[in-house]
Design an enzyme around this catalytic site. Sequence first.
Site, PDB file in Angstrom:
ATOM      1  N   GLU A   1       0.816  -1.205   0.000  1.00 58.56           N
ATOM      2  CA  GLU A   1       0.000   0.000   0.000  1.00 58.56           C
ATOM      3  C   GLU A   1       0.860   1.269   0.000  1.00 58.56           C
ATOM      4  O   GLU A   1       0.581   2.213  -0.739  1.00 58.56           O
ATOM      5  CB  GLU A   1      -0.894  -0.017   1.251  1.00 58.56           C
ATOM      6  CG  GLU A   1      -1.793   1.192   1.403  1.00 58.56           C
ATOM      7  CD  GLU A   1      -3.144   0.984   0.751  1.00 58.56           C
ATOM      8  OE1 GLU A   1      -3.530  -0.177   0.565  1.00 58.56           O
ATOM      9  OE2 GLU A   1      -3.793   1.990   0.423  1.00 58.56           O
ATOM     10  N   ASP A   2       1.909   1.270   0.782  1.00 54.04           N
ATOM     11  CA  ASP A   2       2.618   2.527   1.050  1.00 54.04           C
ATOM     12  C   ASP A   2       3.944   2.708   0.315  1.00 54.04           C
ATOM     13  O   ASP A   2       4.491   3.806   0.319  1.00 54.04           O
ATOM     14  CB  ASP A   2       2.883   2.677   2.564  1.00 54.04           C
ATOM     15  CG  ASP A   2       1.583   2.829   3.337  1.00 54.04           C
ATOM     16  OD1 ASP A   2       0.554   3.083   2.691  1.00 54.04           O
ATOM     17  OD2 ASP A   2       1.605   2.686   4.572  1.00 54.04           O
TER      18      ASP A   2
END
Length: 749
Positions: free
Chosen positions: A102-103
Amino acid sequence: MAIATVKTEDRSRASKLPRGTRDDEPYLTKEELAGMVLAYQPDADRALLHKAYEFAREKHGDQLRQSGDPYYSHPVRVATLLASIRLDQATIMAGLLHDTVEDCDDVDLEQIETLFGTDVAELVDGVTKLGQLEYQSEASKQAENFQKFILATVNDIRVLLVKLADRLHNMRTLHFKKKEESRHRVARETMDLYAPLARRVGLHYVASEMEDLSFKHLNPEARGQILSQLETLESRNKDDLERIRLAIRQVMEREGIECRIKGRRKEPYSIWRKLEKKSISFEDVADIFGFRVIVNSTPECYRALGAFHTEWACLPDRFRDFISVPKPNGYASLHTTVRASGNRLVELQIRTEEMDDTAERGVAAHWTYKNSAYGFDIDSSRAAGLDPSANLRAFGELLTHGGDANDFLEHAKMEMYRTHVFAFTPNGRLVLLPAGSMPLDFAYAVHTAIGDTCDGAKINGVPRNMRTPLQNGDVVEIIRREDPRPMPGYEALCVTGRARAAQRKLRRELEAQQFANLGRNMLERAMRQHEIDPVGVDMRMVSERAGFDGVQAMFEALGRSHDEVVRILDVAFPGLDVVADAGEPKVVLDDDHVSGMIAGENLTPGVTLHLGECCHPIPGDRIVGVRQPDKGLVVHTIYCGKVAEFDDRPELWVDLQWTELAKSGVRAIGRISVNAADNKGVLAQQCSVVAQAGGNITGVSTHAREPGFMELVFDIEVDDLRHLEQIKAALRALAVVERVERLEESEFE
Ligand code: MN
């Protein structure tokens, strides 16, 4: 002060946890974390654990948490929490990697899979997807649905456990978030969603801590007050507390039962919740001592219980046996409340070490290392005094594939909510529906007004058939029309009672309106026949004289053939010589209008034109004139059966066309026949379709044809042939309609 005197193990719960799980201690190094895992899973891959740790550290790079710590400290904390409940190596690695996809820009799932295996990649994927859920707190119902949604879609319980550990650490560091609004949002979500989920899977201490942290952010005043009252109470009670603790120990020693005694501290939030729910005082809730007595075996649990009940009077309605009937999450224990000396109420929880472990670790307690495979361990749940099959059934009816514990993970689908389906509105509201529900059910579940005006649906952005059963996670957008109207064939388009009842009601209303329109037409036509201009007539007066409760009721009764035009005209206009309508549809395009509308090369000027009563030609029809000595020229459609009679007399035929004038403006009446399934409401449905297409029904009759079918003959005022064709097409689109035809002489009887 109170804390010093009341020496309980519970008070030091956090420090009992392995090092590194508390935020005031340094986070673990990769060696420490791997060591922690290897302590309970000796064959864990130390190098792979190191690699996952390093990967997280490298990929999160110099990202920082709002606390100022390097970002990778967060996944390390999460992994440490997971290791503290002794989860398997894959889960620990998923904890380390849970935010990378996600990051971090340069990380994708394939990479995780290549480096760390399919199992880990699937867990990371599951956690990432859970994180994308947009929870909107509006109603408690919504929270409950979200919980169910998560349980239904998370097909591996470890995904949920990673998510809970993630959320717990985020809550511990929530105070670093600068915006109060976002702190509140996260706290609310934790309170509504994650704390109940933690409780559901038996992680009570995680749930309690989440609740307490959320409470702190959402209502610091109330929490502060309760805490200070608790302290006052504790210092007032400290002697009593010690005395009773000692008494418990003496009872157990006398009975020869080896035990551990833990004091139980009241959580401010649970007190608050009780104060909210019940009209009782703080003392009533808080002034009860709680102890946990941990013994070595299940029989000892019952022996201990007997001993306490002999020593002190028990409150019968407070006794609960969760050993013979464990809670769905596997929780087992004996609960009893006794009145000890000094009239003190004392709550006792009696359980074995294993039961205590289950109570602390919840579902995670069932994952134990076994034969290099991880699974829901039937032996350990049996050792904890639980009936593994009952436990399994209860715990969300987890699917045990052939009862083989080793296969469990692969088949650990949460089957709890297979009778339901979860769908979302375009702005993220979750809607819980029975399985098999379709867009119309969804529309009504969102709002009655949306269901009533439903005209179509997009599922996940794509226009879909209204018969499409919804799948978990579908985003459903309802396309709406302006006016409420039932969907044609709605019986096949919904499964919920709510949708069905609402559509039925709509249909009844629409039907009444259609009949009223029909009745109005009939009455106005009859008036015109008697040279009364309906525009000048006070219909209220007419309805009153005819004995109706309003104009609408009169029209409806006429339309439904519950009353007769002749009678109404009779009573409304005394003295009028009322003649019965022959029932033949009136041609708006009457003979007076015909000249100027029809042209033909061989048309004799001044010849009288008549429109065939057999085929009702309308502008746009291909037409032919037939000379008839007594009538002049009769205009038929070229398909009319009557024309066929003159096949051998071509000298009588005259080629004709409609003039432009005819094609614009004047409305004509077409007669069509519809064959349809003999359902209730079929007439109303068709009237509705005709009206929607801009046709005006001036007459209708029904005929039974074969069993289950009926024929409806409509006279419809239309603009032209194209208009009539459109109406026919619209009628054909109805599910109940078998056949639609323009009526011709041969069939017209
Ligand atoms: Mn995270």
